[in-house]
Design an enzyme around this catalytic site. Structure first.
Site, PDB file in Angstrom:
ATOM      1  N   CYS A  33     -20.667  21.414 -10.253  1.00  0.00           N
ATOM      2  CA  CYS A  33     -21.935  22.128 -10.331  1.00  0.00           C
ATOM      3  C   CYS A  33     -21.967  23.396  -9.493  1.00  0.00           C
ATOM      4  O   CYS A  33     -22.997  24.038  -9.413  1.00  0.00           O
ATOM      5  CB  CYS A  33     -23.081  21.198  -9.954  1.00  0.00           C
ATOM      6  SG  CYS A  33     -22.815  20.399  -8.388  1.00  0.00           S
ATOM      7  N   ASP A  35     -21.197  23.850  -6.101  1.00  0.00           N
ATOM      8  CA  ASP A  35     -21.608  23.769  -4.704  1.00  0.00           C
ATOM      9  C   ASP A  35     -20.449  24.077  -3.764  1.00  0.00           C
ATOM     10  O   ASP A  35     -19.296  23.980  -4.141  1.00  0.00           O
ATOM     11  CB  ASP A  35     -22.176  22.384  -4.412  1.00  0.00           C
ATOM     12  CG  ASP A  35     -23.415  22.146  -5.242  1.00  0.00           C
ATOM     13  OD1 ASP A  35     -23.836  23.100  -5.902  1.00  0.00           O
ATOM     14  OD2 ASP A  35     -23.938  21.031  -5.225  1.00  0.00           O
ATOM     15  N   CYS A  58     -26.920  20.180  -3.268  1.00  0.00           N
ATOM     16  CA  CYS A  58     -28.083  19.322  -3.457  1.00  0.00           C
ATOM     17  C   CYS A  58     -28.298  18.412  -2.242  1.00  0.00           C
ATOM     18  O   CYS A  58     -27.500  18.396  -1.302  1.00  0.00           O
ATOM     19  CB  CYS A  58     -27.911  18.480  -4.707  1.00  0.00           C
ATOM     20  SG  CYS A  58     -26.719  17.149  -4.507  1.00  0.00           S
ATOM     21  N   CYS A 102     -20.879  14.484  -5.722  1.00  0.00           N
ATOM     22  CA  CYS A 102     -21.245  15.318  -4.569  1.00  0.00           C
ATOM     23  C   CYS A 102     -20.507  14.860  -3.320  1.00  0.00           C
ATOM     24  O   CYS A 102     -20.255  15.651  -2.416  1.00  0.00           O
ATOM     25  CB  CYS A 102     -22.738  15.263  -4.310  1.00  0.00           C
ATOM     26  SG  CYS A 102     -23.715  15.402  -5.799  1.00  0.00           S
TER      27      CYS A 102
HETATM   28  S1  FES Z   1     -25.376  17.760  -7.819  1.00  0.00           S
HETATM   29 FE1  FES Z   1     -24.603  19.596  -7.147  1.00  0.00          FE
HETATM   30  S2  FES Z   1     -23.838  19.067  -5.184  1.00  0.00           S
HETATM   31 FE2  FES Z   1     -24.861  17.344  -5.778  1.00  0.00          FE
END
Ligand code: FES
Lengths: 125, 389
Positions: A33, A35, A58, A102
């Site tokens: 995603c 991050d 997140c 994550c």
């Molecule tokens: S969903 Fe993107 S880091 Fe957790």
């Protein structure tokens, strides 16, 4: 959605921030995603004497970052390397299935910071 | 703790008068509107009055042009698949836009993949707006249907529906608009707009959940989706959701009576919130069109931070919002709408949507403006991207 532990680490992240002159550091990105997580460590007598993280992600990403720093602190490098994503997630009383990825960042960033420390040692030694 | 609900784009609070209007249709007039006896006929009277209220709110010519559905998504599905399947002998090309709701996009994709249709997805400018010139150019010999939303659910941008519908009419293309976000919060006039079909949903404007409607101009042929009964002139089978339909009718009546005033009030709150955010927080990206905008929609990206973290932090202060961040999407893809307006994945990550309704008050706006800067700052302190910029 999240356990109380996750929310606790999200609201009061442990070991968050920058570190001056770290002995090892890493930045890893999550292809799922987008991050990003950074870890910096200080090493004394083969032990992680201090650790800091920063995370762009997140709630689960922030909480796992915080938890992994807490778990790694004062451990020997060999012990710290054994920390798994699973162990971090479990220490947080679990994560929602869609958020399991994550926790990958946390263990990976820690490993890379240790690798970075060792690479530096080799160069200097 | 203070509780501030600013996720009215997701759903709204049911108006107490709506609930009141519905109650007798659970307890007393519980008959099936298709039944001959008195119980049924009382219920039928109720549903037909509701139909008339929907008709009035959107200025349809005839109540029979209103089909009750199980919500906005069903209305979109019925309009698009129902029309495409009934008219596929005339052509198999559809036109839509890249910023549509998934109820429209996924329906178009289904027709493309499974039913042999081809679909053109019109691009948008940085405000999320479709151009009439692009639309005109995309129309082909075999184009039978265009479906473009009226107001965007994420960034609030209003499409030039009247102009697009005119182009469609000139070219003999049937025009549907998903007006789920617009109906009830701003004036909608199907005759003035010149649209052939329009979807709306009750719970977006203080009606109950699980009920919506499709306006279908007289003379437009549709294949039904739900087979099984003669309800809705054989266009939608299944026993009527009488209390829901009554509630939808009441919500339409309230909206029609309150609209001019309420639209102004909500817009003023929206503009105050937009200004408050711009004045108090650095490095924000304003999303959507500055003027052509849904009355209740506020959407910003805060650089260097991630939307879900932002939502959690706001929730801890009692503030409910939503985000187009990849981390909140379930599919882990960032909002297709934000990306279509040209934002990078990284910036889209930090999106926050606050959507207002007639129940929001000015002091709630002040509260958000007071809390938000500190939250953004705290998350930025945590972000590895912040210092390096
Ligand atoms: S969903 Fe993107 S880091 Fe957790």
């Amino acid at each position: 959605m999240y356990s109380e532990r996750v929310m606790d680490h999200f609201t009061n992240p442990r070991n968050m921030g920058d570190m001056e002159d770290p002995d090892g550091r890493s930045q890893v990105g999550n292809p799922t995603c987008g991050d990003i997580m950074e870890i910096a460590i200080k090493v004394e007598d083969n032990r992680i004497s201090d650790i800091r993280f920063k995370t762009f992600g997140c709630g689960a990403a922030v909480a796992t970052s915080s938890m992994v720093t807490e778990m790694a602190k004062n451990k020997t490098l060999e012990e710290a390397e054994k920390l798994t994503n699973q162990a971090v997630a479990e220490a947080l009383d679990g994560l929602p299935p869609v958020k399991m990825h994550c926790s990958n960042l946390a263990a990976e960033a820690l490993q890379k910071a240790i690798d970075d420390y060792r690479a530096k040692q080799n160069r200097e030694g | 703790m203070k509780k501030v609900y600013m996720d009215n784009g997701a759903t709204t609070r049911t108006h107490p008068e709506v609930l009141q209007a519905m109650e007798p249709f659970f307890l007393e007039n519980y008959g099936n509107p298709s039944s001959v006896h008195g119980f049924g006929q009382e219920a039928l009277k109720g549903t037909e009055k509701a139909r008339d209220e929907v008709k009035k709110l959107i200025n349809a010519a005839d109540p029979q042009e209103i089909i009750f559905t199980g919500g906005g998504t069903e209305a979109d599905n019925l309009a698009i698949t129902g029309y495409a399947m009934a008219n596929r002998e005339r052509g198999r090309h559809l036109i839509t836009s890249v910023v549509e709701h998934h109820a429209v996009l996924h329906t178009c994709e289904y027709l493309e993949k499974e039913m042999g249709f081809s679909v053109t997805y019109l691009p948008v400018d940085k405000y999320g707006m479709v151009s009439a010139a692009d639309f005109r150019e995309a129309i082909r010999e075999d184009t039978i249907l265009a479906t473009i939303m009226s107001g965007n659910n994420e960034i609030g941008t209003l499409q030039p529906i009247k102009e697009l519908a005119r182009v469609a009419r000139e070219q003999g293309v049937t025009f549907h608009t998903d007006a789920v976000q617009s109906v009830g919060s701003m004036p909608v006039d199907v005759q003035d707009w010149g649209v052939d079909m329009l979807s709306l949903s009750g719970h977006k404007f203080h009606g109950p959940k699980g009920v919506g409607a499709l306006y279908v101009r007289r003379g437009i042929k549709l294949h039904p989706h739900i087979h099984g009964g003669a309800q809705e002139k054989k266009r939608r089978g299944g026993t009527h959701n009488t209390p829901g339909i009554i509630g939808l009718g009441k919500a339409c009546e309230l909206a029609r009576k309150n609209l001019p005033e309420k639209e102004k009030e909500v817009s003023a709150l929206r503009d105050k919130l937009i200004k408050g955010i711009q004045d108090n927080i650095d490095e924000v990206v304003f999303n959507g069109h500055p003027e052509q905008r849904l009355p209740g929609n506020v959407n910003f990206c805060f650089r260097y931070i991630e939307g879900e973290s932002l939502l959690l932090s706001l929730d801890l202060e009692g503030i409910a919002g939503s985000s187009g961040s990849a981390c909140t999407s379930g599919s882990l893809d960032p909002s297709h709408v934000l990306l279509a307006t040209g934002l990078s994945h990284e910036v889209a990550h930090g999106s926050l949507r606050l959507t207002l309704s007639i129940f929001n008050e000015e002091e709630e706006i002040d509260y958000v403006i007071e809390k938000l800067p500190g939250i953004v700052e705290k998350l930025r302190q945590m972000s590895p991207l912040y210092q390096k910029s």
